[in-house]
Design a protein around this motif. Sequence first.
Motif, PDB file in Angstrom:
ATOM      1  N   THR A 169     -51.089   8.495 -24.213  1.00  0.00           N
ATOM      2  CA  THR A 169     -51.465   7.909 -25.502  1.00  0.00           C
ATOM      3  C   THR A 169     -50.289   7.167 -26.111  1.00  0.00           C
ATOM      4  O   THR A 169     -50.446   6.065 -26.658  1.00  0.00           O
ATOM      5  CB  THR A 169     -51.963   9.010 -26.464  1.00  0.00           C
ATOM      6  N   ALA A 170     -49.092   7.752 -26.002  1.00  0.00           N
ATOM      7  CA  ALA A 170     -47.887   7.072 -26.499  1.00  0.00           C
ATOM      8  C   ALA A 170     -47.627   5.783 -25.723  1.00  0.00           C
ATOM      9  O   ALA A 170     -47.224   4.759 -26.298  1.00  0.00           O
ATOM     10  CB  ALA A 170     -46.687   8.010 -26.399  1.00  0.00           C
ATOM     11  N   GLN A 171     -47.857   5.827 -24.413  1.00  0.00           N
ATOM     12  CA  GLN A 171     -47.686   4.627 -23.596  1.00  0.00           C
ATOM     13  C   GLN A 171     -48.679   3.537 -24.001  1.00  0.00           C
ATOM     14  O   GLN A 171     -48.321   2.355 -24.107  1.00  0.00           O
ATOM     15  CB  GLN A 171     -47.876   4.972 -22.113  1.00  0.00           C
ATOM     16  N   LEU A 172     -49.915   3.925 -24.268  1.00  0.00           N
ATOM     17  CA  LEU A 172     -50.916   2.960 -24.698  1.00  0.00           C
ATOM     18  C   LEU A 172     -50.510   2.326 -26.025  1.00  0.00           C
ATOM     19  O   LEU A 172     -50.671   1.103 -26.208  1.00  0.00           O
ATOM     20  CB  LEU A 172     -52.280   3.634 -24.821  1.00  0.00           C
ATOM     21  N   ARG A 173     -49.962   3.110 -26.933  1.00  0.00           N
ATOM     22  CA  ARG A 173     -49.506   2.558 -28.218  1.00  0.00           C
ATOM     23  C   ARG A 173     -48.454   1.480 -27.993  1.00  0.00           C
ATOM     24  O   ARG A 173     -48.502   0.404 -28.602  1.00  0.00           O
ATOM     25  CB  ARG A 173     -48.944   3.665 -29.103  1.00  0.00           C
ATOM     26  N   ARG A 174     -47.472   1.766 -27.121  1.00  0.00           N
ATOM     27  CA  ARG A 174     -46.423   0.785 -26.860  1.00  0.00           C
ATOM     28  C   ARG A 174     -46.994  -0.504 -26.273  1.00  0.00           C
ATOM     29  O   ARG A 174     -46.602  -1.612 -26.665  1.00  0.00           O
ATOM     30  CB  ARG A 174     -45.380   1.378 -25.902  1.00  0.00           C
ATOM     31  N   GLU A 175     -47.932  -0.362 -25.353  1.00  0.00           N
ATOM     32  CA  GLU A 175     -48.499  -1.549 -24.722  1.00  0.00           C
ATOM     33  C   GLU A 175     -49.383  -2.340 -25.684  1.00  0.00           C
ATOM     34  O   GLU A 175     -49.422  -3.576 -25.628  1.00  0.00           O
ATOM     35  CB  GLU A 175     -49.298  -1.161 -23.469  1.00  0.00           C
TER      36      GLU A 175
END
Length: 324
Positions: A169-175
């Motif tokens: 979820t954190a990775q999706l936020r960054r992307e």
Amino acid sequence: MTPVAIPVAVTAASWDAALEETLSCAAERAFADGTRAAALSAGTPAHVHSVHRRVVNVLIDDVLVALASLDIDDAPATVRVPVEDWRRLGVTQDSPVDVSVDRIVLAADGHDVVVSLTGARAWTAPASDLERLGVDELTAALAVLEGFRASEPVTPFGHAAQELLVTRTAQLRRELLHGDGRVVQAAANSLIGLGEGLTPSGDDILTGLVFLAAQPGALLSRRLPSLAAAIRDGRTSTGLLSHVTLSHAAEGRARQSLHELAGSLVSGDLDRMRSVASAILEIGHTSGADILTGIRLALDVERSLRASRSAATTPPTESRIPLD
């Protein structure tokens, strides 16, 4: 003399108005094909997909329609019916279903269950225009929703998936903030099917995210094509019910309680938002909390996008040099 089976007849309280075309097409096809026996021999284009206490899911061609108890709110492809426990009516998985424009008939154990749509209230998913929301309003909404978190997972698989859910979820936020469409799609796809439950936690997070992204006026909507592509590609990674829920959300359609939450966001009614969030939290064991996680993610990204837009359009302050 063979006794005549008496059908169980109920009248729906409300139904998704978007189902009218689905039911009309199915009824025309059934009329052309002939009897229920003919439909069965042809592969049963309409049949019971699954049976739960509060919901019977019916597959009409490729459309999954939920016949839901009244304690479940209006939702896409849903008919709300005054039945407390569907399992007691003798409806079983794969039973044939007859469809017409004004009723749905399920073949049960020795009788039919007739769901009449005549007089039922037609529900249409309301859109909420987010265009005028500012950074302060989004910050206030995030503060309210911070208090609605998921409880601990109930299965070993749920515990094992929890760390991955947080990381992805954190990775999706960054992307969403900095990546291109390809990496956004990959990050979203990595959540599909991840976690426990009939609708896995990763799917529920995406549901909340794409639902808000699909509302008019959302800057996050620029990411919607990539998110929708991930949902399409992830069809085989999750169950049919979860995939259908995600697909509806990507069109800005979800349970009425989510629409009410979006409405309270636009109106700035934070008390109403707390009340609706409490109701959403009760959906499933973790589904409601995970949906709210996705909504917080959407609000957080939306806030960052609006702050960046504001900074880019604000002219620099002129430096004033004192005159002697």
